[in-house]
Design a protein around this motif. Sequence first.
Motif, PDB file in Angstrom:
ATOM      1  N   TYR A 176       0.785  -1.234   0.000  1.00  0.00           N
ATOM      2  CA  TYR A 176       0.000   0.000   0.000  1.00  0.00           C
ATOM      3  C   TYR A 176       0.820   1.288   0.000  1.00  0.00           C
ATOM      4  O   TYR A 176       0.310   2.339  -0.363  1.00  0.00           O
ATOM      5  CB  TYR A 176      -0.954   0.025   1.195  1.00  0.00           C
TER       6      TYR A 176
ATOM      7  N   VAL B 202       2.365  -6.992  -6.520  1.00  0.00           N
ATOM      8  CA  VAL B 202       1.260  -6.042  -6.422  1.00  0.00           C
ATOM      9  C   VAL B 202       1.196  -5.109  -7.632  1.00  0.00           C
ATOM     10  O   VAL B 202       0.160  -4.501  -7.878  1.00  0.00           O
ATOM     11  CB  VAL B 202       1.339  -5.265  -5.098  1.00  0.00           C
ATOM     12  N   LYS B 203       2.260  -5.043  -8.407  1.00  0.00           N
ATOM     13  CA  LYS B 203       2.223  -4.226  -9.621  1.00  0.00           C
ATOM     14  C   LYS B 203       1.276  -4.800 -10.667  1.00  0.00           C
ATOM     15  O   LYS B 203       0.763  -4.065 -11.496  1.00  0.00           O
ATOM     16  CB  LYS B 203       3.622  -4.104 -10.224  1.00  0.00           C
ATOM     17  N   SER B 204       1.049  -6.103 -10.608  1.00  0.00           N
ATOM     18  CA  SER B 204       0.221  -6.736 -11.640  1.00  0.00           C
ATOM     19  C   SER B 204      -1.159  -7.159 -11.146  1.00  0.00           C
ATOM     20  O   SER B 204      -1.918  -7.730 -11.915  1.00  0.00           O
ATOM     21  CB  SER B 204       0.955  -7.957 -12.199  1.00  0.00           C
ATOM     22  N   VAL B 205      -1.488  -6.894  -9.889  1.00  0.00           N
ATOM     23  CA  VAL B 205      -2.815  -7.230  -9.359  1.00  0.00           C
ATOM     24  C   VAL B 205      -3.433  -6.003  -8.714  1.00  0.00           C
ATOM     25  O   VAL B 205      -2.754  -5.027  -8.418  1.00  0.00           O
ATOM     26  CB  VAL B 205      -2.761  -8.396  -8.334  1.00  0.00           C
ATOM     27  N   HIS B 206      -4.725  -6.083  -8.478  1.00  0.00           N
ATOM     28  CA  HIS B 206      -5.449  -4.983  -7.854  1.00  0.00           C
ATOM     29  C   HIS B 206      -5.132  -4.919  -6.361  1.00  0.00           C
ATOM     30  O   HIS B 206      -5.067  -5.943  -5.696  1.00  0.00           O
ATOM     31  CB  HIS B 206      -6.950  -5.178  -8.068  1.00  0.00           C
ATOM     32  N   ARG B 207      -4.973  -3.728  -5.829  1.00  0.00           N
ATOM     33  CA  ARG B 207      -4.598  -3.536  -4.426  1.00  0.00           C
ATOM     34  C   ARG B 207      -5.825  -3.424  -3.536  1.00  0.00           C
ATOM     35  O   ARG B 207      -6.116  -2.363  -3.013  1.00  0.00           O
ATOM     36  CB  ARG B 207      -3.771  -2.279  -4.268  1.00  0.00           C
ATOM     37  N   ASN B 208      -6.534  -4.488  -3.330  1.00  0.00           N
ATOM     38  CA  ASN B 208      -7.615  -4.442  -2.355  1.00  0.00           C
ATOM     39  C   ASN B 208      -7.202  -5.241  -1.124  1.00  0.00           C
ATOM     40  O   ASN B 208      -6.175  -5.924  -1.113  1.00  0.00           O
ATOM     41  CB  ASN B 208      -8.941  -4.926  -2.950  1.00  0.00           C
TER      42      ASN B 208
ATOM     43  N   VAL C  46      -6.771  -9.168  -1.543  1.00  0.00           N
ATOM     44  CA  VAL C  46      -5.551  -9.550  -2.258  1.00  0.00           C
ATOM     45  C   VAL C  46      -4.334  -9.331  -1.363  1.00  0.00           C
ATOM     46  O   VAL C  46      -3.427 -10.173  -1.311  1.00  0.00           O
ATOM     47  CB  VAL C  46      -5.427  -8.765  -3.578  1.00  0.00           C
TER      48      VAL C  46
ATOM     49  N   ARG D 211      -4.011  -1.155   6.816  1.00  0.00           N
ATOM     50  CA  ARG D 211      -4.308  -0.486   5.554  1.00  0.00           C
ATOM     51  C   ARG D 211      -4.706   0.973   5.797  1.00  0.00           C
ATOM     52  O   ARG D 211      -4.240   1.873   5.106  1.00  0.00           O
ATOM     53  CB  ARG D 211      -5.418  -1.219   4.815  1.00  0.00           C
TER      54      ARG D 211
END
Length: 174
Positions: A50, A93-99, A102, A159
């Motif tokens: 994050y 995390v560069k290639s997936v959504h940051r929720n 995840v 978060r």
Amino acid sequence: MIRYILPLIALVLFFLEPVFGLFSPLQFDGDYYYIVPRFLLMFLIFVSVYYDAKHAMFYGLFFGLLYDVFFIDIIGLYSFLYPMMCLIAGYIVKSVHRNLFVATLLTLVLTALFEFVLYLFFSFISLVSMPVDIFLTSRLLPTMVANSLFLVMLGWAFRSVIMARLIEKDNSKV
């Protein structure tokens, strides 16, 4: 003031890990189950996801070195593995959504990888003579259950604090 909140949280988690480690091992039906708290590692992965992987790696290097000096006799093991886990998290995390889901799943997977790499290292230098199946059932599984409970309870707080720090950092640039 919120600028110092991330290192302060990391410091508190660094000191809390050995306290929660005192609850281990647990005994059920004559079997021992070892729980190893990895609160600091999980927080560093959240910082990497994050906030910024570079900051997380710096904190990982610093606290890994402290962990090596105070808790184990092998200097460099944790100070290498903490930043490495932060680096892996930063790349993933560069290639997936940051929720939050995840981030939580990534944190648990990297924590399990961390534990397994430690087991392999200590087996390689013959400090541990535990078979893999015993390691998986008596240490890795209880560790992951306990750490996932901690993460479910405090993941949203991690978060929120990290996002507040990110907002403050962005506002100070303007």
